[in-house]
Design an enzyme around this catalytic site. Structure first.
Site, PDB file in Angstrom:
ATOM      1  N   GLN A   6      -3.845 -32.782 -20.380  1.00  0.00           N
ATOM      2  CA  GLN A   6      -5.131 -32.355 -20.939  1.00  0.00           C
ATOM      3  C   GLN A   6      -6.225 -32.269 -19.870  1.00  0.00           C
ATOM      4  O   GLN A   6      -7.357 -31.918 -20.173  1.00  0.00           O
ATOM      5  CB  GLN A   6      -5.592 -33.327 -22.036  1.00  0.00           C
ATOM      6  CG  GLN A   6      -4.686 -33.373 -23.248  1.00  0.00           C
ATOM      7  CD  GLN A   6      -4.750 -32.100 -24.086  1.00  0.00           C
ATOM      8  OE1 GLN A   6      -5.672 -31.290 -23.974  1.00  0.00           O
ATOM      9  NE2 GLN A   6      -3.764 -31.913 -24.934  1.00  0.00           N
ATOM     10  N   HIS A  10      -0.168 -40.095 -25.496  1.00  0.00           N
ATOM     11  CA  HIS A  10       0.637 -39.162 -26.283  1.00  0.00           C
ATOM     12  C   HIS A  10       2.048 -39.757 -26.386  1.00  0.00           C
ATOM     13  O   HIS A  10       2.485 -40.469 -25.485  1.00  0.00           O
ATOM     14  CB  HIS A  10       0.668 -37.835 -25.519  1.00  0.00           C
ATOM     15  CG  HIS A  10       1.311 -36.695 -26.233  1.00  0.00           C
ATOM     16  ND1 HIS A  10       2.668 -36.536 -26.294  1.00  0.00           N
ATOM     17  CD2 HIS A  10       0.780 -35.643 -26.917  1.00  0.00           C
ATOM     18  CE1 HIS A  10       2.954 -35.427 -26.976  1.00  0.00           C
ATOM     19  NE2 HIS A  10       1.817 -34.873 -27.365  1.00  0.00           N
ATOM     20  N   ASP A  44      -0.609 -38.619 -16.514  1.00  0.00           N
ATOM     21  CA  ASP A  44      -0.342 -37.526 -17.448  1.00  0.00           C
ATOM     22  C   ASP A  44      -1.579 -36.625 -17.426  1.00  0.00           C
ATOM     23  O   ASP A  44      -2.613 -36.945 -17.996  1.00  0.00           O
ATOM     24  CB  ASP A  44      -0.088 -38.106 -18.844  1.00  0.00           C
ATOM     25  CG  ASP A  44       0.078 -37.018 -19.898  1.00  0.00           C
ATOM     26  OD1 ASP A  44      -0.117 -35.831 -19.585  1.00  0.00           O
ATOM     27  OD2 ASP A  44       0.392 -37.374 -21.052  1.00  0.00           O
TER      28      ASP A  44
HETATM   29  N1  PMP Z   1       0.453 -35.556 -22.803  1.00  0.00           N
HETATM   30  C1  PMP Z   1      -0.651 -35.140 -23.420  1.00  0.00           C
HETATM   31  C2  PMP Z   1      -1.942 -35.869 -23.177  1.00  0.00           C
HETATM   32  C3  PMP Z   1      -0.590 -34.039 -24.274  1.00  0.00           C
HETATM   33  O1  PMP Z   1      -1.694 -33.626 -24.904  1.00  0.00           O
HETATM   34  C4  PMP Z   1       0.645 -33.373 -24.471  1.00  0.00           C
HETATM   35  C5  PMP Z   1       0.768 -32.178 -25.392  1.00  0.00           C
HETATM   36  N2  PMP Z   1       0.079 -32.289 -26.586  1.00  0.00           N
HETATM   37  C6  PMP Z   1       1.763 -33.856 -23.789  1.00  0.00           C
HETATM   38  C7  PMP Z   1       1.628 -34.935 -22.963  1.00  0.00           C
HETATM   39  C8  PMP Z   1       3.114 -33.224 -23.953  1.00  0.00           C
HETATM   40  O2  PMP Z   1       3.117 -31.928 -23.492  1.00  0.00           O
HETATM   41  P1  PMP Z   1       4.341 -30.960 -23.798  1.00  0.00           P
HETATM   42  O3  PMP Z   1       4.593 -31.054 -25.277  1.00  0.00           O
HETATM   43  O4  PMP Z   1       3.847 -29.621 -23.383  1.00  0.00           O
HETATM   44  O5  PMP Z   1       5.493 -31.442 -22.990  1.00  0.00           O
END
Ligand code: PMP
Length: 408
Positions: A204, A124, A201
């Site tokens: 998910q 991400h 991370d």
């Molecule tokens: N990492 C992953 C794998 C995600 O799916 C997301 C959110 N889509 C994030 C990080 C970022 O999360 P947030 O926007 O809640 O900080």
């Protein structure tokens, strides 16, 4: 059929009763954010009705109650991921802020020009951009583990890239764009063997499986509340106590200090050192309730149902919609279907399915590099939670068929 009372579970989510564009809502955007059970909504409502006050330092009753509730929430999150100490749970705004904290605090203090941070192709943007910023600030190198055609991590390439030059492996446990589940325990072990630290991370991952940070042995583990049935605006940075202890604070302000004079400031201990300013108190309380709520569920049964939905939806889409291409077919993937339909632009798909009450996500899913690598710049994505039903999958697939007839 699921191995739990699906209707009873659905009844806990008031939003699932609503209509969108005159149709019953079919909510298939759970990887972006999932819906909240009454337990969470009511806990936050109750906090504002009964307790609201600023925490720490206040001597009056409300302030003490709010402080206790906030710290109790931390304890619930500690239990949720089986951290060794409450000091290892830092509340952040979400996974994004947690990664930025590690990059700017640990990264600046421990990395120097020529050191490498290793990420994967499927990250991400939240786990790409903070490292690029650090690269530009410090002259470190950012290396990328490629993926195979089916969306799995290229493990052979990982072994070649995982050299002693790598000081940090920063990698997702589950991909939001492809659903790929990485062999995270093995990756952590291999990185440690080369002397690198690992940031996982888990944004998910936590909604779908129990996580034990001690068993995983991750050095840092980050996630967001809103993807695990909790509120927005709150998330967690887990870090091993020794590491956090040695790291300098990131943001400065109230609540993170010990003594302040204009000449010198000394800092509070963990976890407050990393929590400058008035925190998201109601949100922390809501997240604590969400964590307990999840621990009370039989997560294995819910995960099995999500996989049943995934298998059924995949099969229906493939038979009913010739020309459909699914991106990401790694074995054992999470309940996410990213797809393109020949002749139909993802954005049109999103707009027209919304007319039918169906919520899916379209676009790059904050993972532009991996979509680019697979030769597309946008996909439509359906992502499932345990409260989804087979009937909803049928409505979704029938909706896609109708939309395609209109577009192609
Ligand atoms: N990492 C992953 C794998 C995600 O799916 C997301 C959110 N889509 C994030 C990080 C970022 O999360 P947030 O926007 O809640 O900080």
């Amino acid at each position: 059929q699921p191995d739990f009372d699906l209707q009873a579970l659905r009844a806990q989510f008031p939003i699932l009763q609503r209509q969108v564009n005159g149709k019953p809502l079919v909510y298939l955007d759970n990887a972006a954010t999932c819906q909240k059970p009454l337990a969470v909504i009511e806990a936050m409502d109750q906090y504002y009705r009964q307790t609201n006050a600023n925490i720490h330092r206040g001597l009056h009753t409300l302030s003490q109650e709010a402080t206790d509730a906030h710290e109790e929430a931390r304890g619930k999150l500690q239990k949720f991921i089986n951290a060794a100490s409450h000091k290892e749970i830092i509340f952040t705004r979400g996974a994004t802020e947690a990664i930025n904290l590690v990059a700017q605090s640990w990264g600046r203090a421990n990395l120097k020009a020529g050191d490498q941070v290793l990420v994967s192709m499927m990250e991400h943007h939240a786990n790409i951009v903070p490292w690029q910023q650090l690269r530009d600030q410090l002259g470190i190198e950012l290396k990328v583990i490629p993926i195979l055609e089916n969306g799995s991590l290229d493990l052979q390439a990982f072994e070649e890239l995982m050299t002693e030059k790598v000081k940090l492996l920063a990698i997702t446990q589950v991909s939001n764009a492809l659903g790929t589940v990485n062999p995270i325990t093995q990756l952590v072990r291999q990185a440690h063997d080369k002397g690198a630290l690992v940031l996982v991370d888990g944004a998910q991952a936590v909604p779908h499986q129990a996580v034990d940070v001690q068993a995983l042995d991750a050095d840092f583990y980050v996630f967001s509340g809103h993807k695990m049935y909790g509120p927005t605006g709150i998330g967690v940075l887990y870090g091993k106590e020794k590491l956090l202890e040695a790291m300098p604070p990131w943001q400065g302000g109230g609540d993170m200090i010990d003594i302040v004079t204009f000449e010198k400031t000394t800092y509070a201990g963990l976890p407050h050192k990393f929590e400058a300013g008035t925190p998201a108190i109601a949100e922390a309380i809501g997240l604590g309730v969400a964590a307990d709520w999840m621990l009370d569920l039989e997560l294995g049964k819910l995960a099995a149902w999500e996989h049943a939905l995934l298998d059924y939806a995949t099969e229906q889409m493939q038979t009913e919609l010739p020309g459909l291409r699914i991106l990401g077919e790694a074995p054992g993937k999470a309940a996410v279907i990213s797809f393109v339909l020949e002749g139909a632009h993802a954005q049109d798909l999103g707009l027209l399915t919304d007319q039918l009450g169906i919520a899916i996500r379209t676009g790059h899913h904050c993972a532009m590099p991996v979509l680019h690598h697979l030769g597309v710049d946008a996909t439509a994505r359906a992502s499932f939670a345990a409260y989804n039903t087979l009937e909803e999958v049928d409505v979704f697939v029938a909706g896609l068929k109708r939309v395609r007839e209109m577009l192609v």
